[in-house]
Write a protein that holds these residues in place. Structure first.
Motif, short mmCIF file in Angstrom:
data_model
loop_
_atom_site.label_atom_id
_atom_site.label_comp_id
_atom_site.label_asym_id
_atom_site.label_seq_id
_atom_site.Cartn_x
_atom_site.Cartn_y
_atom_site.Cartn_z
N PHE B 16 9.61 3.23 -26.80
CA PHE B 16 10.23 2.32 -27.50
C PHE B 16 10.04 2.96 -29.03
O PHE B 16 9.16 3.02 -29.70
CB PHE B 16 9.66 0.99 -27.61
CG PHE B 16 9.70 0.23 -26.53
CD1 PHE B 16 11.08 -0.26 -25.97
CD2 PHE B 16 8.83 -0.14 -25.81
CE1 PHE B 16 11.44 -0.97 -24.71
CE2 PHE B 16 8.87 -0.80 -24.50
CZ PHE B 16 10.31 -1.34 -24.26
N LEU B 19 7.05 5.24 -30.01
CA LEU B 19 5.99 4.68 -29.05
C LEU B 19 6.29 4.82 -27.61
O LEU B 19 7.04 4.25 -27.07
CB LEU B 19 5.63 3.19 -29.22
CG LEU B 19 4.50 2.53 -28.57
CD1 LEU B 19 3.20 3.04 -29.02
CD2 LEU B 19 4.67 1.13 -28.80
N VAL B 21 5.46 4.16 -24.07
CA VAL B 21 4.64 3.15 -23.41
C VAL B 21 4.24 3.30 -21.98
O VAL B 21 3.57 3.04 -21.38
CB VAL B 21 5.69 1.92 -23.63
CG1 VAL B 21 4.90 0.59 -22.77
CG2 VAL B 21 5.87 1.43 -25.07
N SER B 41 -4.28 -5.54 -22.64
CA SER B 41 -2.98 -5.77 -23.42
C SER B 41 -2.53 -4.58 -23.95
O SER B 41 -3.32 -4.05 -24.80
CB SER B 41 -3.35 -7.07 -24.24
OG SER B 41 -2.16 -7.36 -25.18
N GLY B 42 -1.22 -4.57 -23.97
CA GLY B 42 -0.38 -3.46 -24.77
C GLY B 42 -0.36 -2.03 -23.88
O GLY B 42 -0.10 -1.06 -24.31
N SER B 43 -1.14 -2.08 -22.61
CA SER B 43 -1.06 -0.68 -21.87
C SER B 43 0.13 -0.41 -21.33
O SER B 43 0.15 0.52 -20.58
CB SER B 43 -2.49 -1.03 -20.84
OG SER B 43 -2.20 -1.93 -19.93
N GLY B 44 0.98 -1.32 -21.06
CA GLY B 44 2.42 -1.06 -20.33
C GLY B 44 2.75 -1.74 -19.15
O GLY B 44 3.65 -1.32 -18.72
N LYS B 45 1.91 -2.64 -18.87
CA LYS B 45 1.87 -3.54 -17.58
C LYS B 45 3.24 -3.95 -17.43
O LYS B 45 3.92 -3.85 -16.33
CB LYS B 45 0.80 -4.46 -17.25
CG LYS B 45 -0.72 -3.76 -17.62
CD LYS B 45 -1.62 -4.62 -17.10
CE LYS B 45 -1.56 -5.96 -18.00
NZ LYS B 45 -2.01 -5.67 -19.49
N SER B 46 3.65 -4.73 -18.61
CA SER B 46 5.21 -5.68 -18.48
C SER B 46 6.07 -4.62 -18.41
O SER B 46 6.94 -4.79 -17.62
CB SER B 46 5.05 -6.67 -19.44
OG SER B 46 4.28 -7.63 -19.36
N THR B 47 6.01 -3.68 -19.14
CA THR B 47 6.93 -2.75 -19.31
C THR B 47 7.24 -2.03 -17.79
O THR B 47 8.48 -1.71 -17.26
CB THR B 47 6.91 -1.55 -20.29
OG1 THR B 47 6.49 -2.23 -21.57
CG2 THR B 47 8.03 -0.64 -20.48
N1 LIG Z 1 11.15 -4.16 -26.51
C1 LIG Z 1 10.04 -3.67 -26.95
N2 LIG Z 1 10.39 -2.96 -28.02
C2 LIG Z 1 9.23 -2.58 -28.78
N3 LIG Z 1 8.18 -2.22 -28.22
C3 LIG Z 1 7.95 -2.87 -27.13
C4 LIG Z 1 8.71 -3.50 -26.31
N4 LIG Z 1 8.25 -4.06 -25.28
C5 LIG Z 1 7.06 -3.71 -25.17
N5 LIG Z 1 6.68 -2.80 -26.62
C6 LIG Z 1 5.47 -2.44 -26.86
O1 LIG Z 1 5.15 -1.46 -25.62
C7 LIG Z 1 3.69 -1.74 -25.64
C8 LIG Z 1 3.35 -2.20 -24.10
O2 LIG Z 1 3.70 -3.35 -23.90
P1 LIG Z 1 3.59 -4.13 -22.57
O3 LIG Z 1 4.31 -3.41 -21.62
O4 LIG Z 1 4.07 -5.46 -22.71
O5 LIG Z 1 2.06 -4.18 -22.24
P2 LIG Z 1 1.27 -4.96 -21.38
O6 LIG Z 1 2.11 -5.77 -20.73
O7 LIG Z 1 0.33 -4.26 -20.77
O8 LIG Z 1 0.40 -6.05 -22.33
C9 LIG Z 1 3.03 -2.55 -26.64
O9 LIG Z 1 2.69 -1.81 -27.67
C10 LIG Z 1 4.32 -3.14 -27.05
O10 LIG Z 1 4.24 -3.81 -28.24
#
Ligand SMILES: Nc1ncnc2c1ncn2[C@@H]1O[C@H](COP(=O)(O)OP(=O)(O)O)[C@@H](O)[C@H]1O
Ligand SMILES: [Mg+2]
Lengths: 219, 258
Positions: B16, B19, B21, B41-47
């Protein structure tokens, strides 16, 4: 000084008044509908990632939002034909102007309604496999619409008030007919009072309706 | 990887802006297995999860779910709306915040996928919805509006809605993180029963005891990389990497029986 009120003479002008009401309502309804259509296109263009379309739309919107409607009307009727070489009738010029003026506000209301829908709703629809139009039609717009209706009704009220400016182009709206009646009867007090009362009778229920919708939304 | 691998990711990258991810993620989920994805948190699991059904489109890499595959390595064009929709339709996803459609009743929520996407007749979709609602223990809530339900009930409706598309795999992104503690169990029970039926699942979770007991494998992510993966019990109770141990040390209170 005692003024003798006399509304009786107005009866003989009821034909003129009727035409005025028809023009005022006709222009309002017509330009609200056309303004909503154009406003929808503006909103969708601005929400898409088309950079150039967005820049053009934003420019047009700002011009219409930041200049008085009266100036826009006069410009479209007197100045635009010099540029394009196409003579516009007063009604056509008025219709175009009010459409674009309304659209610039409707477009922002529609866009605001759409982006107020939680991003999670887009995710959920997409995750089910919905196409863009299905997502819009089934998920986003039904939710956005509820929030858009009160400001859209308010904007329609303003649109109706703005039709009174058409009188400067000699479009026979309610106010213009009032001017005609006054110049024939020399009774501006009764005539313009009646004109104001007619506007009020049309607009009061509409503003109440908008208030009720707003109250219902807020809880 | 073999045809028995239901979800396959090879060299997936996503940034992103500046960054990064996801940094070169390669991962497989065997058919019928449950994989828990853990990490800070923030490790990229959701992504990562969102990349699998293309809610987030990766910059690089190869993604396969069942028979469908998309390649994002250099030179490949981005898939269009129709292609994305078709790909996502085969994958169920459950979100932390439920994301039920608030303008639809519970049964309409569950019917929305089949009716809109699969063009299933309404009567048939309603039967399907009632069956799924019974399965998640909410048969009596079919006519309710979502805002009348508890968080646990909402999440179970969201699971039923995802299942209505008859997905090949289910993705759960912290499905119980937004719930009051006493409501977590009812949602985990539904996920557990799906696991018993052989549904292929990838779930992001902070419920370590649940991961240990229900998942087959656990994947630990940090800073956009897979640090370690292995059999669930071994990963939770005796991870080999210091980073994994450090992360798990925060959860020791929650490691009783799930
Ligand atoms: N749509 C987006 N735009 C910009 N940054 C994003 C977006 N989605 C996630 N991030 C960033 O990517 C990183 C990983 O996010 P995420 O995958 O949500 O982590 P997790 O689910 O492990 O907490 C975080 O630093 C988050 O701020
Ligand atoms: Mg997350």
């Amino acid at each position: 000084m005692q003024y003798q009120w006399d509304f009786g003479f107005l009866l003989q002008y009821k034909g003129l008044i009727g035409v005025g009401i028809l023009y005022t309502l006709g222009f309002t309804i017509g330009t609200v509908v056309s303004g909503l259509v154009v406003g929808c296109m503006i909103a969708l263009a601005r929400l898409s990632n088309m950079r150039i379309a967005t820049a053009v739309m934003t420019g047009i919107i700002e011009i219409f939002r930041c200049t008085p409607v009266l100036v826009q009307l006069v410009w479209v009727y007197y100045a635009l034909p010099i540029l394009t070489g196409i003579e516009l009738s007063p009604s056509v010029a008025a219709f175009i102007t009010l459409t674009l003026y309304g659209a610039s506000f409707f477009g922002e209301i529609i866009r605001g309604g759409i982006i107020s829908v939680d991003m999670g709703q887009w995710d959920a629809g997409r995750a089910l496999g919905m196409r863009r139009h299905q997502l819009m039609g089934q998920v986003i717009l039904p939710q956005a619409f509820r929030r858009m209706v009160p400001p859209l009704v308010n904007q329609a009220v303003l649109q109706l008030k703005n039709t009174s400016l058409l009188s400067v182009l000699a479009v026979p709206d309610l106010l213009y007919q009032g001017q005609l009646i006054t110049s024939a009867s020399y009774r501006p007090l009764e005539t313009y009072t009646m004109i104001a009362v007619i506007y009020f009778i049309i607009l009061f229920p509409l503003t109440r309706f908008a208030h009720r919708l707003e109250a219902r939304m807020s809880h | 990887m073999s045809a028995q691998t239901m979800i396959e990711l090879v060299g997936v990258r996503k940034s992103f802006g500046k960054l990064e991810v996801l940094k070169d993620i390669t991962l497989g989920v065997a058919k019928g297995s449950v994989v828990a994805l853990i990490g800070p948190s923030g490790s990229g699991k959701s992504t990562l999860l969102r990349s699998i059904n293309l809610l987030t489109v990766p910059d690089q890499g190869f993604i396969r779910v069942g028979e469908q595959a998309l390649d994002f390595t250099g030179g490949h064009r981005l898939p269009g709306d129709r292609e994305l929709a078709a790909f996502r339709a085969r994958t169920g996803m459950v979100f932390q915040n439920f994301n039920l459609f608030p303008h639809m009743s519970v049964e309409e929520n569950v019917m929305s996928g089949p009716v809109t996407v699969l063009r299933m007749p309404k009567a048939e979709a309603r039967l399907l919805a009632h069956g799924l609602l019974a399965k998640v223990g909410l048969a009596d809530k079919a006519a309710a509006q979502p805002d009348k339900l508890s968080g646990g009930q909402r999440q179970r409706v969201a699971i039923a809605r995802a299942l209505a598309m008859k997905p090949e795999v289910m993705l759960f992104d912290e499905a119980t993180s937004a719930l009051d503690p006493e409501l977590v169990g009812e949602v985990l029970a539904v996920i557990r029963s799906l696991a018993a039926e052989g549904m292929t699942m990838l779930l992001v979770t902070h419920e370590m005891a649940f991961a240990r007991d229900v998942a087959d494998r656990v994947v630990f992510m940090r800073d956009g990389c897979v640090v370690e993966e292995g059999p669930a019990r071994q990963m939770i109770e005796a991870p080999s990497q210091p980073a994994t141990r450090a992360f798990l040390s925060h959860f020791h209170n929650g490691l009783g029986p799930s």
